[in-house]
Motif scaffolding. Sequence first.
Motif, PDB file in Angstrom:
ATOM      1  N   TYR A 258      31.868 -10.634   4.405  1.00  0.00           N
ATOM      2  CA  TYR A 258      30.661 -10.161   3.706  1.00  0.00           C
ATOM      3  C   TYR A 258      30.296  -8.695   3.939  1.00  0.00           C
ATOM      4  CZ  TYR A 258      29.744 -15.002   2.502  1.00  0.00           C
ATOM      5  OH  TYR A 258      29.841 -16.265   1.985  1.00  0.00           O
ATOM      6  N   TRP A 259      30.728  -8.096   5.032  1.00  0.00           N
ATOM      7  CA  TRP A 259      30.335  -6.713   5.270  1.00  0.00           C
ATOM      8  C   TRP A 259      31.202  -5.786   4.428  1.00  0.00           C
ATOM      9  CZ3 TRP A 259      26.029  -4.866   6.950  1.00  0.00           C
ATOM     10  CH2 TRP A 259      25.938  -3.485   7.182  1.00  0.00           C
ATOM     11  N   PRO A 260      30.699  -4.702   3.834  1.00  0.00           N
ATOM     12  CA  PRO A 260      29.337  -4.188   3.950  1.00  0.00           C
ATOM     13  C   PRO A 260      28.328  -4.942   3.090  1.00  0.00           C
ATOM     14  CG  PRO A 260      30.616  -2.797   2.472  1.00  0.00           C
ATOM     15  CD  PRO A 260      31.563  -3.821   3.007  1.00  0.00           C
ATOM     16  N   ALA A 261      27.060  -4.851   3.513  1.00  0.00           N
ATOM     17  CA  ALA A 261      25.982  -5.503   2.771  1.00  0.00           C
ATOM     18  C   ALA A 261      25.865  -4.890   1.377  1.00  0.00           C
ATOM     19  CB  ALA A 261      24.661  -5.314   3.518  1.00  0.00           C
ATOM     20  N   ASP A 262      25.545  -5.742   0.419  1.00  0.00           N
ATOM     21  CA  ASP A 262      25.279  -5.223  -0.924  1.00  0.00           C
ATOM     22  C   ASP A 262      23.916  -4.559  -0.976  1.00  0.00           C
ATOM     23  OD1 ASP A 262      27.475  -6.286  -2.994  1.00  0.00           O
ATOM     24  OD2 ASP A 262      27.267  -7.588  -1.257  1.00  0.00           O
ATOM     25  N   VAL A 263      22.952  -5.163  -0.286  1.00  0.00           N
ATOM     26  CA  VAL A 263      21.625  -4.523  -0.256  1.00  0.00           C
ATOM     27  C   VAL A 263      20.843  -4.924   0.992  1.00  0.00           C
ATOM     28  CG1 VAL A 263      20.647  -6.271  -1.843  1.00  0.00           C
ATOM     29  CG2 VAL A 263      19.457  -4.122  -1.548  1.00  0.00           C
ATOM     30  N   HIS A 264      20.287  -3.900   1.639  1.00  0.00           N
ATOM     31  CA  HIS A 264      19.275  -4.114   2.675  1.00  0.00           C
ATOM     32  C   HIS A 264      17.927  -3.864   1.990  1.00  0.00           C
ATOM     33  CE1 HIS A 264      22.059  -4.219   5.996  1.00  0.00           C
ATOM     34  NE2 HIS A 264      22.325  -2.944   6.016  1.00  0.00           N
ATOM     35  N   MET A 265      17.093  -4.885   1.966  1.00  0.00           N
ATOM     36  CA  MET A 265      15.777  -4.750   1.323  1.00  0.00           C
ATOM     37  C   MET A 265      14.729  -4.586   2.417  1.00  0.00           C
ATOM     38  SD  MET A 265      14.350  -4.873  -1.696  1.00  0.00           S
ATOM     39  CE  MET A 265      15.720  -5.479  -2.646  1.00  0.00           C
ATOM     40  N   MET A 266      13.717  -3.730   2.175  1.00  0.00           N
ATOM     41  CA  MET A 266      12.658  -3.542   3.192  1.00  0.00           C
ATOM     42  C   MET A 266      11.476  -2.811   2.603  1.00  0.00           C
ATOM     43  SD  MET A 266      14.722  -0.467   4.674  1.00  0.00           S
ATOM     44  CE  MET A 266      16.013  -1.466   4.069  1.00  0.00           C
ATOM     45  N   GLY A 267      10.364  -2.828   3.336  1.00  0.00           N
ATOM     46  CA  GLY A 267       9.202  -2.039   2.936  1.00  0.00           C
ATOM     47  C   GLY A 267       9.443  -0.571   3.226  1.00  0.00           C
ATOM     48  N   LYS A 268       8.729   0.280   2.493  1.00  0.00           N
ATOM     49  CA  LYS A 268       9.024   1.723   2.548  1.00  0.00           C
ATOM     50  C   LYS A 268       8.784   2.344   3.919  1.00  0.00           C
ATOM     51  CE  LYS A 268       4.482   2.704   0.588  1.00  0.00           C
ATOM     52  NZ  LYS A 268       3.719   3.321  -0.491  1.00  0.00           N
ATOM     53  N   GLU A 269       7.927   1.708   4.756  1.00  0.00           N
ATOM     54  CA  GLU A 269       7.606   2.336   6.045  1.00  0.00           C
ATOM     55  C   GLU A 269       8.773   2.285   7.023  1.00  0.00           C
ATOM     56  OE1 GLU A 269       6.832  -0.619   5.136  1.00  0.00           O
ATOM     57  OE2 GLU A 269       6.701  -2.001   6.820  1.00  0.00           O
ATOM     58  N   ILE A 270       9.792   1.461   6.724  1.00  0.00           N
ATOM     59  CA  ILE A 270      10.921   1.409   7.661  1.00  0.00           C
ATOM     60  C   ILE A 270      12.234   1.883   7.019  1.00  0.00           C
ATOM     61  CG2 ILE A 270       9.942  -0.235   9.300  1.00  0.00           C
ATOM     62  CD1 ILE A 270      11.391  -2.473   7.858  1.00  0.00           C
ATOM     63  N   VAL A 271      12.092   2.643   5.949  1.00  0.00           N
ATOM     64  CA  VAL A 271      13.279   3.210   5.289  1.00  0.00           C
ATOM     65  C   VAL A 271      13.980   4.203   6.212  1.00  0.00           C
ATOM     66  CG1 VAL A 271      13.936   4.827   3.454  1.00  0.00           C
ATOM     67  CG2 VAL A 271      12.594   2.803   2.907  1.00  0.00           C
ATOM     68  N   PHE A 294      17.105  -0.468  -0.108  1.00  0.00           N
ATOM     69  CA  PHE A 294      15.991  -0.401  -1.070  1.00  0.00           C
ATOM     70  C   PHE A 294      14.657  -0.504  -0.334  1.00  0.00           C
ATOM     71  CE2 PHE A 294      13.059  -1.078  -4.333  1.00  0.00           C
ATOM     72  CZ  PHE A 294      13.633  -0.613  -5.504  1.00  0.00           C
ATOM     73  N   GLY A 295      13.830   0.519  -0.507  1.00  0.00           N
ATOM     74  CA  GLY A 295      12.503   0.524   0.140  1.00  0.00           C
ATOM     75  C   GLY A 295      11.422   0.152  -0.856  1.00  0.00           C
ATOM     76  N   HIS A 296      10.996  -1.110  -0.827  1.00  0.00           N
ATOM     77  CA  HIS A 296       9.975  -1.542  -1.786  1.00  0.00           C
ATOM     78  C   HIS A 296       8.594  -1.066  -1.352  1.00  0.00           C
ATOM     79  CE1 HIS A 296       8.361  -4.615   0.884  1.00  0.00           C
ATOM     80  NE2 HIS A 296       9.566  -5.131   1.061  1.00  0.00           N
ATOM     81  N   GLY A 297       7.626  -1.230  -2.264  1.00  0.00           N
ATOM     82  CA  GLY A 297       6.257  -0.785  -1.976  1.00  0.00           C
ATOM     83  C   GLY A 297       5.471  -1.850  -1.221  1.00  0.00           C
ATOM     84  N   TRP A 298       4.188  -1.625  -1.102  1.00  0.00           N
ATOM     85  CA  TRP A 298       3.336  -2.510  -0.315  1.00  0.00           C
ATOM     86  C   TRP A 298       2.383  -3.320  -1.175  1.00  0.00           C
ATOM     87  CZ3 TRP A 298       1.577   2.079   3.152  1.00  0.00           C
ATOM     88  CH2 TRP A 298       2.552   2.314   4.131  1.00  0.00           C
ATOM     89  N   LEU A 299       2.033  -4.408  -0.603  1.00  0.00           N
ATOM     90  CA  LEU A 299       0.938  -5.197  -1.146  1.00  0.00           C
ATOM     91  C   LEU A 299      -0.336  -4.549  -0.609  1.00  0.00           C
ATOM     92  CD1 LEU A 299       0.536  -7.982  -2.513  1.00  0.00           C
ATOM     93  CD2 LEU A 299       0.380  -8.937  -0.258  1.00  0.00           C
ATOM     94  N   ILE A 300      -1.136  -4.052  -1.542  1.00  0.00           N
ATOM     95  CA  ILE A 300      -2.349  -3.343  -1.150  1.00  0.00           C
ATOM     96  C   ILE A 300      -3.528  -4.299  -1.290  1.00  0.00           C
ATOM     97  CG2 ILE A 300      -3.882  -1.423  -1.820  1.00  0.00           C
ATOM     98  CD1 ILE A 300      -1.264  -0.379  -0.779  1.00  0.00           C
ATOM     99  N   PHE A 301      -4.361  -4.312  -0.293  1.00  0.00           N
ATOM    100  CA  PHE A 301      -5.527  -5.202  -0.333  1.00  0.00           C
ATOM    101  C   PHE A 301      -6.724  -4.387   0.110  1.00  0.00           C
ATOM    102  CE2 PHE A 301      -8.382  -8.547   0.697  1.00  0.00           C
ATOM    103  CZ  PHE A 301      -7.946  -9.668   0.009  1.00  0.00           C
ATOM    104  N   GLY A 302      -7.719  -4.290  -0.754  1.00  0.00           N
ATOM    105  CA  GLY A 302      -8.912  -3.520  -0.382  1.00  0.00           C
ATOM    106  C   GLY A 302      -8.596  -2.076  -0.073  1.00  0.00           C
ATOM    107  N   GLY A 303      -7.638  -1.475  -0.810  1.00  0.00           N
ATOM    108  CA  GLY A 303      -7.404  -0.033  -0.713  1.00  0.00           C
ATOM    109  C   GLY A 303      -6.376   0.399   0.307  1.00  0.00           C
ATOM    110  N   GLY A 304      -5.780  -0.497   1.079  1.00  0.00           N
ATOM    111  CA  GLY A 304      -4.766  -0.059   2.060  1.00  0.00           C
ATOM    112  C   GLY A 304      -3.696  -1.113   2.215  1.00  0.00           C
TER     113      GLY A 304
END
Length: 530
Positions: A258-271, A294-304
């Motif tokens: 399986y290596w290399p990975a096709d995609v490492h998915m994560m939130g943008k703060e740990i890109v 891939f650095g996805h975005g965040w779920l925002i709740f109450g402005g942060g």
Amino acid sequence: MSDNIYYNKGEKFYITTPIYYPSNKLHLGNCYTNVICDAIARFVRKQGKDVFYLTGTDEHGQKVSQAVANAGKTEMEYLDEIIEGYKKLWELLNISYDKFIRTTDDYHVVAVQKIFRELYDKGYIYKGEYKGLYCTPCESFWTESQLVDGKCPDCGRPVSVQSEEAYFFKLSAFTDKILKLYKDNPKFLQPEARVNEMVNNFLKPGLEDLCVSRTSVKWGVPVDFDPKHTVYVWIDALPNYITALGYKGEDDSLLQKYWPADVHMMGKEIVRFHAIIWPAILMALDLPLPKKVFGHGWLIFGGGKLSKSKADGIKDCIDPYILASNYSADAVRYVLLREIPFGSDGNYTNEILLNRFNSDLSNNYGNLVSRTFSMLKKYFGSIVPEVKNDDLEASKELKTVVLDETKKVFEYMKNYDVTKALASIFNIFSQANKYIEKTEPFSMAKDESKKQALANVMRNLLETIRIGSSLLQPFLPECAEKTLNALGITNDTYENILDFYALKAGEQISPLGILFPRLDIAVELEKLRK
Ligand code: MSP
């Protein structure tokens, strides 16, 4: 052999989520990365690929020692309970991972020690003195220039100066190599905005060597040739993507496969860790690099950003266990995938979830399926009718929309764009509902001369529901599978997805209950207030 270009039997596909920090306060934001990965993994499996989907937990570091001291438990007692909570949550949300790795697993610990030693033997790790600004909650060292208002740029909490003997990883030797990596592979790091962040904030100023051991942290992997040092938690964590496959273990056949990975998915703060430090480690180990980060975005709740500490103070329930138990795993998955535009941030409120439930799941998809099934029962005794001489303009239009949107779904999923893919799938259902309004099967049923025209309409609706549900299944596995099963379909794949007429005339379809009973939003909102 299928000529469907969207079906590639046997190809390997390796997808990972970050390994999660132990937490007994899981909130909806925590579910996001795994829900995305699950939708992708299920989709790719239906394309015939041989998928390996990895998730797990990141269990070492100072934060755990602090929590354990407060809880009066041993580390493993504390962690085992929390890990059970994660596993239950993933089960509840139908997360179909193939392996769950814990960084406390013996094989991982041994492999990390071997990796550390190899990097040391090759001269990529050396001993020195560290003096730096450390954010304990984030387990990250920062340089003065990276701080925001003198505080941690990730969480905004204070940092403290710490100094100790330490080992360093020669990250500075990789600046040009990482820049070249981005240049030669423009799709390595996505979305594109993340490339600019990495280049401007870290690579252009030049990478600094990274402190990769601590003597003050005890809960972690000891450096085997110098055991007063504990391996820095990110150097312990990142290699999980290869140790899980047997790297430096007894059997590395999964790694070979399986290596290399096709995609490492994560939130943008740990890109930063995945798109700079991880490729540098892999280059130092002479291993191939992942195909995409891939650095996805965040779920925002109450402005942060919704975070564990913040979730505590929120008045509305954002507990994924409660939301999934009340409204189904499908509803929770749907709102996450549909409401947060893939790659960007998106606002979440319970009102959004409940409105999406009523308008998209209940009115659009649910209603289409239930009206079609009940008309079929009434007019044809639930038997799949045969199509003959269908010359209705509306039918042509329906089939065009279904096939065009289907192709779009596959194109979007090439870039893992789950949000756009879902929008296309729901366009199919909207078009089918319009088709009912246009063709008025209930009027046709009153006119014996229109019996065949009615049969054609019902058949077109059934096939549209079949194709739409087949596409929907990776995203909302429960409801889509119920529908497919009622149509007599099990083990559905995308091999024949482009054939519009795939059901067999004369087959009986099974009854199906209401998929998403309409909710009274005001009542539900009240229930969800703490
Ligand atoms: N342990 C590290 C990862 C190490 S990987 C070698 C970590 N763990 S985490 O528990 O904090 O985050 C796990 C995942 O959840 C990350 O992809 C993170 O971005 C995601 N999310 C946590 N809160 C989130 C939101 N509010 N919104 C979207 N995703 C977020 O980082």
